[in-house]
Design a protein around this motif. Sequence first.
Motif, PDB file in Angstrom:
ATOM      1  N   HIS A   1     -14.536   6.631  -7.991  1.00  0.00           N
ATOM      2  CA  HIS A   1     -14.999   5.878  -6.828  1.00  0.00           C
ATOM      3  C   HIS A   1     -14.153   4.630  -6.576  1.00  0.00           C
ATOM      4  O   HIS A   1     -14.590   3.727  -5.865  1.00  0.00           O
ATOM      5  N   GLY A   2     -12.982   4.591  -7.145  1.00  0.00           N
ATOM      6  CA  GLY A   2     -12.161   3.385  -7.005  1.00  0.00           C
ATOM      7  C   GLY A   2     -11.058   3.496  -5.984  1.00  0.00           C
ATOM      8  O   GLY A   2     -10.000   2.870  -6.144  1.00  0.00           O
ATOM      9  N   TYR A   3     -11.266   4.294  -4.927  1.00  0.00           N
ATOM     10  CA  TYR A   3     -10.212   4.494  -3.938  1.00  0.00           C
ATOM     11  C   TYR A   3      -9.819   3.191  -3.238  1.00  0.00           C
ATOM     12  O   TYR A   3      -8.639   2.941  -2.989  1.00  0.00           O
ATOM     13  N   GLU A   4     -10.807   2.363  -2.912  1.00  0.00           N
ATOM     14  CA  GLU A   4     -10.514   1.126  -2.187  1.00  0.00           C
ATOM     15  C   GLU A   4      -9.610   0.212  -3.012  1.00  0.00           C
ATOM     16  O   GLU A   4      -8.716  -0.445  -2.477  1.00  0.00           O
ATOM     17  N   LYS A   5      -9.827   0.189  -4.305  1.00  0.00           N
ATOM     18  CA  LYS A   5      -9.013  -0.666  -5.172  1.00  0.00           C
ATOM     19  C   LYS A   5      -7.592  -0.131  -5.300  1.00  0.00           C
ATOM     20  O   LYS A   5      -6.619  -0.888  -5.180  1.00  0.00           O
ATOM     21  N   ILE A   6      -7.457   1.161  -5.511  1.00  0.00           N
ATOM     22  CA  ILE A   6      -6.123   1.717  -5.732  1.00  0.00           C
ATOM     23  C   ILE A   6      -5.316   1.759  -4.431  1.00  0.00           C
ATOM     24  O   ILE A   6      -4.087   1.742  -4.437  1.00  0.00           O
ATOM     25  N   GLU A   7      -6.012   1.794  -3.289  1.00  0.00           N
ATOM     26  CA  GLU A   7      -5.297   1.803  -2.015  1.00  0.00           C
ATOM     27  C   GLU A   7      -4.553   0.502  -1.767  1.00  0.00           C
ATOM     28  O   GLU A   7      -3.638   0.447  -0.934  1.00  0.00           O
ATOM     29  N   LYS A   8      -4.921  -0.555  -2.484  1.00  0.00           N
ATOM     30  CA  LYS A   8      -4.241  -1.833  -2.333  1.00  0.00           C
ATOM     31  C   LYS A   8      -2.940  -1.888  -3.130  1.00  0.00           C
ATOM     32  O   LYS A   8      -2.144  -2.819  -2.964  1.00  0.00           O
ATOM     33  N   GLU A   9      -2.751  -0.922  -4.028  1.00  0.00           N
ATOM     34  CA  GLU A   9      -1.541  -0.878  -4.853  1.00  0.00           C
ATOM     35  C   GLU A   9      -0.422  -0.148  -4.127  1.00  0.00           C
ATOM     36  O   GLU A   9      -0.665   0.732  -3.301  1.00  0.00           O
ATOM     37  N   ILE A  10       0.812  -0.520  -4.433  1.00  0.00           N
ATOM     38  CA  ILE A  10       1.978   0.194  -3.914  1.00  0.00           C
ATOM     39  C   ILE A  10       2.675   0.832  -5.112  1.00  0.00           C
ATOM     40  O   ILE A  10       3.472   0.197  -5.807  1.00  0.00           O
ATOM     41  N   PHE A  11       2.333   2.086  -5.370  1.00  0.00           N
ATOM     42  CA  PHE A  11       2.803   2.803  -6.547  1.00  0.00           C
ATOM     43  C   PHE A  11       3.963   3.720  -6.183  1.00  0.00           C
ATOM     44  O   PHE A  11       3.973   4.347  -5.120  1.00  0.00           O
ATOM     45  N   ASP A  12       4.940   3.832  -7.091  1.00  0.00           N
ATOM     46  CA  ASP A  12       5.879   4.936  -7.024  1.00  0.00           C
ATOM     47  C   ASP A  12       5.388   6.027  -7.975  1.00  0.00           C
ATOM     48  O   ASP A  12       4.302   5.901  -8.563  1.00  0.00           O
ATOM     49  N   LEU A  13       6.153   7.086  -8.137  1.00  0.00           N
ATOM     50  CA  LEU A  13       5.687   8.201  -8.971  1.00  0.00           C
ATOM     51  C   LEU A  13       5.428   7.774 -10.413  1.00  0.00           C
ATOM     52  O   LEU A  13       4.427   8.173 -11.024  1.00  0.00           O
TER      53      LEU A  13
ATOM     54  N   LEU B   1      13.333   7.499  -2.989  1.00  0.00           N
ATOM     55  CA  LEU B   1      12.021   7.035  -2.542  1.00  0.00           C
ATOM     56  C   LEU B   1      11.568   5.839  -3.374  1.00  0.00           C
ATOM     57  O   LEU B   1      10.975   4.889  -2.838  1.00  0.00           O
ATOM     58  N   ALA B   2      11.844   5.874  -4.671  1.00  0.00           N
ATOM     59  CA  ALA B   2      11.468   4.753  -5.539  1.00  0.00           C
ATOM     60  C   ALA B   2      12.205   3.482  -5.116  1.00  0.00           C
ATOM     61  O   ALA B   2      11.634   2.378  -5.141  1.00  0.00           O
ATOM     62  N   GLN B   3      13.469   3.621  -4.712  1.00  0.00           N
ATOM     63  CA  GLN B   3      14.221   2.465  -4.226  1.00  0.00           C
ATOM     64  C   GLN B   3      13.590   1.902  -2.962  1.00  0.00           C
ATOM     65  O   GLN B   3      13.502   0.679  -2.782  1.00  0.00           O
ATOM     66  N   ALA B   4      13.143   2.791  -2.065  1.00  0.00           N
ATOM     67  CA  ALA B   4      12.501   2.338  -0.828  1.00  0.00           C
ATOM     68  C   ALA B   4      11.186   1.617  -1.127  1.00  0.00           C
ATOM     69  O   ALA B   4      10.861   0.612  -0.478  1.00  0.00           O
ATOM     70  N   ILE B   5      10.434   2.105  -2.103  1.00  0.00           N
ATOM     71  CA  ILE B   5       9.175   1.460  -2.470  1.00  0.00           C
ATOM     72  C   ILE B   5       9.442   0.067  -3.045  1.00  0.00           C
ATOM     73  O   ILE B   5       8.691  -0.883  -2.783  1.00  0.00           O
ATOM     74  N   ARG B   6      10.527  -0.070  -3.807  1.00  0.00           N
ATOM     75  CA  ARG B   6      10.877  -1.399  -4.310  1.00  0.00           C
ATOM     76  C   ARG B   6      11.205  -2.353  -3.160  1.00  0.00           C
ATOM     77  O   ARG B   6      10.879  -3.547  -3.211  1.00  0.00           O
ATOM     78  N   GLN B   7      11.855  -1.833  -2.124  1.00  0.00           N
ATOM     79  CA  GLN B   7      12.127  -2.658  -0.942  1.00  0.00           C
ATOM     80  C   GLN B   7      10.832  -3.048  -0.238  1.00  0.00           C
ATOM     81  O   GLN B   7      10.674  -4.187   0.207  1.00  0.00           O
TER      82      GLN B   7
ATOM     83  N   PRO C   1      -4.719   8.299  18.601  1.00  0.00           N
ATOM     84  CA  PRO C   1      -4.891   7.945  17.187  1.00  0.00           C
ATOM     85  C   PRO C   1      -3.724   7.082  16.693  1.00  0.00           C
ATOM     86  O   PRO C   1      -2.593   7.221  17.151  1.00  0.00           O
ATOM     87  N   ILE C   2      -4.026   6.202  15.741  1.00  0.00           N
ATOM     88  CA  ILE C   2      -3.002   5.311  15.203  1.00  0.00           C
ATOM     89  C   ILE C   2      -1.937   6.142  14.484  1.00  0.00           C
ATOM     90  O   ILE C   2      -2.259   6.922  13.583  1.00  0.00           O
ATOM     91  N   PRO C   3      -0.673   6.003  14.839  1.00  0.00           N
ATOM     92  CA  PRO C   3       0.368   6.807  14.184  1.00  0.00           C
ATOM     93  C   PRO C   3       0.524   6.437  12.707  1.00  0.00           C
ATOM     94  O   PRO C   3       0.461   5.260  12.345  1.00  0.00           O
ATOM     95  N   ARG C   4       0.687   7.429  11.892  1.00  0.00           N
ATOM     96  CA  ARG C   4       1.021   7.214  10.485  1.00  0.00           C
ATOM     97  C   ARG C   4       2.536   7.197  10.348  1.00  0.00           C
ATOM     98  O   ARG C   4       3.260   7.826  11.116  1.00  0.00           O
ATOM     99  N   VAL C   5       3.027   6.497   9.350  1.00  0.00           N
ATOM    100  CA  VAL C   5       4.463   6.458   9.069  1.00  0.00           C
ATOM    101  C   VAL C   5       4.746   7.398   7.902  1.00  0.00           C
ATOM    102  O   VAL C   5       4.140   7.276   6.826  1.00  0.00           O
ATOM    103  N   VAL C   6       5.640   8.343   8.113  1.00  0.00           N
ATOM    104  CA  VAL C   6       6.052   9.277   7.059  1.00  0.00           C
ATOM    105  C   VAL C   6       7.502   8.962   6.722  1.00  0.00           C
ATOM    106  O   VAL C   6       8.405   9.183   7.524  1.00  0.00           O
ATOM    107  N   TYR C   7       7.699   8.415   5.544  1.00  0.00           N
ATOM    108  CA  TYR C   7       9.051   8.027   5.097  1.00  0.00           C
ATOM    109  C   TYR C   7       9.559   9.094   4.139  1.00  0.00           C
ATOM    110  O   TYR C   7       8.913   9.401   3.132  1.00  0.00           O
ATOM    111  N   THR C   8      10.702   9.648   4.457  1.00  0.00           N
ATOM    112  CA  THR C   8      11.221  10.744   3.642  1.00  0.00           C
ATOM    113  C   THR C   8      12.694  10.535   3.342  1.00  0.00           C
ATOM    114  O   THR C   8      13.452  10.033   4.173  1.00  0.00           O
ATOM    115  N   SER C   9      13.078  10.862   2.121  1.00  0.00           N
ATOM    116  CA  SER C   9      14.467  10.773   1.701  1.00  0.00           C
ATOM    117  C   SER C   9      14.770  11.979   0.827  1.00  0.00           C
ATOM    118  O   SER C   9      13.892  12.797   0.551  1.00  0.00           O
TER     119      SER C   9
END
Length: 786
Positions: free
Chosen positions: A200-212, A138-144, A124-132
């Motif tokens: 039903h808008g999962y496909e649309k929101i999955e394109k966003e890179i949101f922080d908390l 984490l918000a700083q990492a998302i900005r990067q 299976p394709i590995p997922r990336v789990v980023y933790t701080s």
Amino acid sequence: MVVLSSGLQVAFPFQPYPVQIDYMEKVIQALVTSQHALLESPTGTGKTLCLLCSTLAWRQSYIAKSQLDNLSKGQSSSLQHSDADLLQGLETTLSFTKDNSQYTQSGVSDSKDQSLDRDNVIHPIPRVVYTSRTHSQLAQAIRQLRKTVYKPRVVVLGSREQLCIHPKVSQLRGSEQNRLCRSLCESKGCKFRNNLKSFHGYEKIEKEIFDLEDCVNWGRKEEICPYYLAKEMERNSELLFLPYNYLVDLHLRESLGFDFSNDIILFDEAHHIEEIANHCASFDLTSSLLDACIHQLQRVKLREEEKKVGQDDPSSSRQHSNDAVSLLLAFFRALLNELYHLLDGASTNELVYEPSFLFQLLAKVNLTPKTFDAFSSKVEQLFGEQHSDWNDSLADLQNSSNEAIFTFLKYIRLLFHLSEDEARLSYIVCIYGEPNSEEKRRRITVSYWCFNPGLVMKQLVKGIRCLLLTSGTLSPLSVLESELQIRFPIQLENRHIITQHQLFIGMLGIGPSGEVLNSSYRNRSLTSYKRELGRCIYNFSLVIPGGILVFFPSYSLLVDCVEYWKTFPMQTSDCSTDSVSIWDSIHRRKSLVVESKEENDFQESFRLYQEQVNRNASGCILLGVCRGRMSEGMDFSDEYARAVILVGIPFPPLQQRKVRMKQHYLSTVKKTDPQRWYRLEAIRAMNQAIGRVIRHEKDFGAIILCDERFPNMVHQLSLWVQPFVTSRCHSFGQLQSELIRFFKNPMRPSLKRNQPQDSTTKRVKAIPHLAAEDKDHLFQAIGKKP
């Protein structure tokens, strides 16, 4: 686009420095070979951006290689000649995902952890789990991440406290918030959770890179619960952000119920991983907690008795409930009585035992690994499943009387997770009590402290693809590897991207009036030491522009110095007519802010310091503590930290009980020298504090080490610091002259070019030029020039 030596192309948003390429090469090596890595790279070298870009580039290419393999197996017979050539070319381009000779010389982990096994079967394709450590990191990492071309499906996990948007539930905290949320969801009384079911808008929101914060704002706008939305989206996430206690805390990890097998786990800012792992595997069983359990049961019993009033024929289920309450009350009263007698007849107020003592103590009241399941069932039948929630950590529940019994259950479940023999290798039991009081019985605490972080980390890495720990301060890497009890074949101690013109390091053993600078426990209370230290900081404030961070080894020394400086004058000679205090003398040159010890006031201290640096042309001085929030968790770039001054060596405070217990554990269980750990802890705290001074590739500043003992320790500082370190102390006059030359250096980029170009940038201040009278004034505290 950067092409690494492995052939992998990484879309990096800037032209990388050599140290950044070295870092990304090590990341790829770990991912290709499924090996764990320790990667140290100083703050300002862009390690977070390098980590994200290289990991996502490898994953993207891994997917392409998997698709290519599937294509070649399923359609090879029908390929035209030109298609076959194209396929062969793609295979050549992507060949780095197979066992690469330059990466396999040091050994490869078991085949089950490989992306391609010996039969070329794709896992299976590995997922990336980023933790701080915190959500702000984490918000700083998302900005990067937003700076890159990579757009994975991103999910950020948080608690109800951070994500709830319900008007009433969001105002609550802890168990009360969790309970009301569950109640409303079960009764379909929360419109935000109800709206999620028809979303039903999962496909649309999955394109966003949101922080908390983005998640909460979006949830309010769309009237959809961001808390449960994150839990739903986690299933299909490609890049998962979460604080690392969610992984390290055994209770939270089991409650999450997520599958991390074959995932890539990235621990950023991992310099506290040992401390967090130990904390999450420890607990403090107090007489206060047992009292709360008893009161909780008494309230239940009272409610049951009130229900029986007027009923001639109570139901059998109610009678069963009464019996369970009576049984549990008897248990907790017996255990509380045992606790109160633990220190009877003891010559000290502190006793230390092996873990078997706690097993034996509970066995006296018939709670053992064999009887625990029955005990737990009674509690859960009586109170329901309200304690079972993925964001209820032990720390959240410890002080809640409503959750006292569930907190006790979690403690005992943690205790019985290991056998007595297994626990003996990782734990110490410490029993201590508060001083006797006439008004009440003393509070007894039985601490079950883990001092083996490897116990937690070895459980975490089971089944994952690889673990990467990175930070600006991980060294010495061999010691960290030994502590975590995990093999890290891939290691890196990176150098900095700055030049000699950007950092000055000076050591000072004797102050301006000839007094020795030594903050050891014997010297720190001397008035001569505190006076000399104040004079040093005063004189430094005359030649260092902008903000200065002064870090003390302990909060008590900071408070003692501040009190002394506010009371006594700079001059001590009888002929002096200047009665201005040391504090006021410093304040005339730069304003001063003291780091608050209270959590609620901490942000205000930080805000006030930034405000003073922005407002005053002369800058500001922040007095803080090593291992405190200011020295480890805050970003002081540019003029916010033109210098870091370390006042003494930050050895762990021996008056702290846990420090003494750690030394006891090392000497009695591990059979190693506790002084080695004690010294290394000081080095780590020093590395963290001095890391505040350089925050990006154009930043510059000075590090001043004020203690005569520093020359014996600086060779153990992080590798990136070593090129800037001398082996001896400066004289005071020499150090002042060097500082003046450093901050007037014409070869360094100007202050103005260092400032971020945005509308919120503060007014740029020039380096102060010393007039002749200022140069004389540098040494007025001692009445002579060097």
